[in-house]
Design a protein around this motif. Structure first.
Motif, PDB file in Angstrom:
ATOM      1  N   GLU A  72      20.705  23.607  47.454  1.00 53.80           N
ATOM      2  CA  GLU A  72      21.500  23.431  48.663  1.00 53.80           C
ATOM      3  C   GLU A  72      22.918  23.072  48.229  1.00 53.80           C
ATOM      4  N   PRO A  73      23.839  24.044  48.218  1.00 55.39           N
ATOM      5  CA  PRO A  73      25.194  23.798  47.725  1.00 55.39           C
ATOM      6  C   PRO A  73      25.847  22.590  48.385  1.00 55.39           C
ATOM      7  N   GLY A  74      26.419  21.733  47.562  1.00 61.83           N
ATOM      8  CA  GLY A  74      27.120  20.566  48.060  1.00 61.83           C
ATOM      9  C   GLY A  74      26.214  19.433  48.491  1.00 61.83           C
ATOM     10  N   ILE A  75      24.915  19.615  48.369  1.00 59.06           N
ATOM     11  CA  ILE A  75      23.960  18.580  48.801  1.00 59.06           C
ATOM     12  C   ILE A  75      23.034  18.189  47.658  1.00 59.06           C
ATOM     13  N   SER A  76      22.125  19.085  47.286  1.00 56.84           N
ATOM     14  CA  SER A  76      21.177  18.739  46.232  1.00 56.84           C
ATOM     15  C   SER A  76      20.605  19.995  45.591  1.00 56.84           C
ATOM     16  N   THR A  77      20.090  19.799  44.374  1.00 54.88           N
ATOM     17  CA  THR A  77      19.392  20.850  43.649  1.00 54.88           C
ATOM     18  C   THR A  77      18.131  20.232  43.055  1.00 54.88           C
TER      19      THR A  77
ATOM     20  N   ILE B  70      18.544   6.510  42.890  1.00 49.13           N
ATOM     21  CA  ILE B  70      18.800   7.465  41.811  1.00 49.13           C
ATOM     22  C   ILE B  70      18.598   6.752  40.481  1.00 49.13           C
ATOM     23  N   ASP B  71      18.470   7.540  39.414  1.00 46.05           N
ATOM     24  CA  ASP B  71      18.236   6.981  38.081  1.00 46.05           C
ATOM     25  C   ASP B  71      19.470   7.006  37.205  1.00 46.05           C
ATOM     26  N   ALA B  72      20.466   7.807  37.575  1.00 42.93           N
ATOM     27  CA  ALA B  72      21.685   7.917  36.770  1.00 42.93           C
ATOM     28  C   ALA B  72      22.838   8.361  37.645  1.00 42.93           C
ATOM     29  N   MET B  73      24.056   8.000  37.252  1.00 45.39           N
ATOM     30  CA  MET B  73      25.257   8.396  37.984  1.00 45.39           C
ATOM     31  C   MET B  73      26.395   8.627  37.007  1.00 45.39           C
TER      32      MET B  73
ATOM     33  N   ILE C 135      19.318  16.824  41.420  1.00 47.94           N
ATOM     34  CA  ILE C 135      20.737  16.541  41.251  1.00 47.94           C
ATOM     35  C   ILE C 135      21.354  16.425  42.641  1.00 47.94           C
ATOM     36  N   LEU C 136      21.979  15.278  42.913  1.00 47.49           N
ATOM     37  CA  LEU C 136      22.536  15.002  44.232  1.00 47.49           C
ATOM     38  C   LEU C 136      24.053  14.914  44.160  1.00 47.49           C
ATOM     39  N   SER C 137      24.720  15.516  45.133  1.00 50.17           N
ATOM     40  CA  SER C 137      26.176  15.376  45.253  1.00 50.17           C
ATOM     41  C   SER C 137      26.455  14.146  46.113  1.00 50.17           C
ATOM     42  N   ILE C 138      26.996  13.096  45.470  1.00 53.57           N
ATOM     43  CA  ILE C 138      27.351  11.855  46.172  1.00 53.57           C
ATOM     44  C   ILE C 138      28.799  11.556  45.807  1.00 53.57           C
TER      45      ILE C 138
ATOM     46  N   MET D 171      13.418  12.688  37.564  1.00 52.67           N
ATOM     47  CA  MET D 171      14.783  12.225  37.313  1.00 52.67           C
ATOM     48  C   MET D 171      15.676  12.580  38.489  1.00 52.67           C
ATOM     49  N   ARG D 172      16.405  11.557  38.992  1.00 55.88           N
ATOM     50  CA  ARG D 172      17.342  11.759  40.097  1.00 55.88           C
ATOM     51  C   ARG D 172      18.732  11.345  39.637  1.00 55.88           C
TER      52      ARG D 172
END
Length: 529
Positions: A216-221, A260-263, A242-245, A54-55
């Motif tokens: 990675e704070p502010g980028i992805s987990t 990604i799969d959800a926003m 989990i991506l910060s976009i 899941m992204r």
């Protein structure tokens, strides 16, 4: 309604696509949120399956984020936190309070003493068995004279916490609080592993459905599924990222292209178009999310109550609802209690857009006109800048010049919010009245973004918290909503539905509206069909 019931119960319902079901329900007269909710009911969802990666792309996240739950400020870290950890209690997908790590609880008649029985045999990712020592240390992590925890205010009434064996804790409060078990479902108050009374938050260790792989704070987990997750029927993905976009267009493009799969935070201007795209499902729930413009009550000219009222009468709420939310919500009344709250003040007159009344209050403040800077960025909420510009047009008719300052999205919460005297902001609200009032409106609490201090409000807050008579409690909450609306520093023009989107691989049962993205528990509640 008979037709809706027939559609819902029809033998061929499971063969209908979600989109076709919603279309038919809309043709029968249902509103879009109701049709979406019905389509997403358990009867429409296939049985959960395990597997997949899941992204999720989110419109929040900062390089200053940490894994310390005491610091969590936005949806990004809330979703990460609930992927890794659990609380003593939980708001489930039916928006009801249920047990999580606590098996049961019991309060005294005056709600000052609470006993929690813990579930037995639950392990942290590290293999440590959770016990009373971990729970006590996790609560104390937010307390103490030097605490900077964002939930210090709601836990400060704790006078004593003690263990009675490894599976029982007793908590004594300075004042009764009938809602205390609700507070322990707060995403800040996750249960962490402890050693010698000190919690370990840095490793990301927890009892949750997923183990931390990379942060990675502010980028992805990134996370991987916890094969020993104790909660049956939850935590289905093999992996999650989990991506910060922050940019809405970039986030939407990532969903449409399959990156990604959800926003979250769908652009409401184009939501109807996104929902029509093949392979994309639009989601909508209605809870207590509200968008606000907040001013420091201890800073001129906002320290004058008449100036605050002038600014409140100078905004056209319906225009914002139509042009900013495109009908995905309802008008607010300058307090944080939403229609879904038990003690929502239905009889409190709705404040209208009234430039003449705004001029009247300016005159009472000794002014004929007013110029104020308003800082806004779409990091505050989607459309915050557009909303500020609309507000500028509305207020100009009352002799109020709002100087809209477009702030950068990056660093907005660190450099602008709670730093400048008039800003755009948002709040998810809370399930109970005391929870939101104690967290955000009580004098001196860290999240009181307006620095408001109303003695009558604070007295009522303490009284209502321990009042067992629901009628008397309702009267107190009515007065408190009125005090916020008439005297407070928050302009709350609109309550917004949570509008987010997934691809058509994502399945789920009924979704909670307590917070965004299924009560911010999407990671453990959703699966790939």
């Amino acid at each position: 309604m008979k037709n809706i019931d027939k559609l819902t119960r029809s033998p061929g319902r499971s063969e209908l696509s979600r989109r076709e079901f919603i279309s038919r329900a809309l043709a029968m007269g249902l509103t879009l949120p109701a049709a979406i909710s019905l389509a997403d009911s358990p009867a429409m969802a296939a049985p959960p399956k395990t597997g997949g990666r899941m992204r999720i792309g989110l419109g929040l996240g900062s390089t200053t984020n940490t894994l310390d739950p005491a610091t969590f400020e936005d949806t990004y870290m809330q979703i990460v936190g609930f992927g890794l950890r659990n609380c003593l209690t939980e708001i489930n997908n039916e928006d009801q309070l249920v047990s999580e790590l606590a098996e049961s609880w019991e309060g005294s008649a005056d709600a000052t003493e609470w006993t929690f029985e813990l579930k037995k045999g639950i392990e942290f990712h590290s293999g440590k068995t959770m016990d009373a020592e971990d729970v006590i240390a996790s609560l104390q992590h937010h307390l103490g004279e030097n605490s900077t925890s964002l939930v210090y205010s709601i836990l400060a009434p704790i006078e004593e916490i003690r263990a009675d064996g490894k599976s029982t804790i007793a908590i004594k409060l300075s004042n009764g609080n009938a809602d205390f078990p609700y507070l322990l479902s707060d995403y800040h108050i996750a249960i962490l592993p402890a050693r010698d009374g000190v919690v370990d938050w840095r490793s990301g260790d927890g009892t949750g459905a997923y183990k931390l792989k990379n942060f990675e704070p502010g980028i992805s987990t990134s996370m991987v599924r916890n094969p020993n997750y104790w909660k049956e029927g939850h935590g289905h993905f093999d992996e999650a990222e989990i991506l910060s976009i922050i940019d809405t267009n970039a986030r939407t493009s990532a969903l449409v292209s399959g990156e990604i799969d959800a926003m979250d935070r769908v652009d409401l201007k184009t939501a109807h178009l996104l929902g029509k795209r093949p392979g994309i499902n639009l989601k909508e729930t209605q809870g207590t999310l509200h968008y606000v413009y907040s001013m420091f009550c201890d800073t001129p000219p906002f320290d004058n109550p008449d100036v605050r009222l002038a600014l409140k009468y100078g905004i056209d709420r319906q225009d914002l609802l139509d042009k900013l939310l495109f009908g995905h919500g309802y008008v607010g009344n300058d307090h944080p209690i939403g229609r879904s709250n038990k003690y929502f003040a239905t009889e409190l007159p709705q404040r209208p857009y009234d430039p003449d009344k705004a001029k009247y209050h300016l005159k009472k403040a000794g002014l004929t006109e007013l110029t104020v800077p308003l800082s806004a960025a779409d990091a505050a909420f989607s459309g915050a800048v557009d909303g500020a510009l609309l507000y500028k047009e509305h207020a100009s008719k009352a002799g109020i010049n709002i100087d809209v300052i477009r702030e950068p999205n990056d660093g907005y919460w660190e450099n602008v919010w709670d730093k400048k005297p008039f800003v755009a902001s948002y709040w998810s609200g809370r399930v109970t009245e005391d929870w939101v009032f104690s967290s955000i409106y009580a004098e001196g609490v860290s999240l009181n973004e307006t620095h408001w201090a109303n003695p009558r409000f604070n007295d009522l807050l303490k009284q209502a918290r321990s009042e067992q008579d629901t009628g008397k409690r309702g009267e107190m909450y009515f007065e408190m909503q009125k005090l916020c609306s008439d005297d407070g520093g928050v302009i709350a023009p609109v309550f917004s539905n949570y509008v987010f989107a997934t691809n058509d691989k994502v399945a789920h049962n009924r979704m909670s509206a307590a917070w965004d993205m299924d009560g911010i528990k999407c990671l453990e509640r959703w699966w790939f069909a």
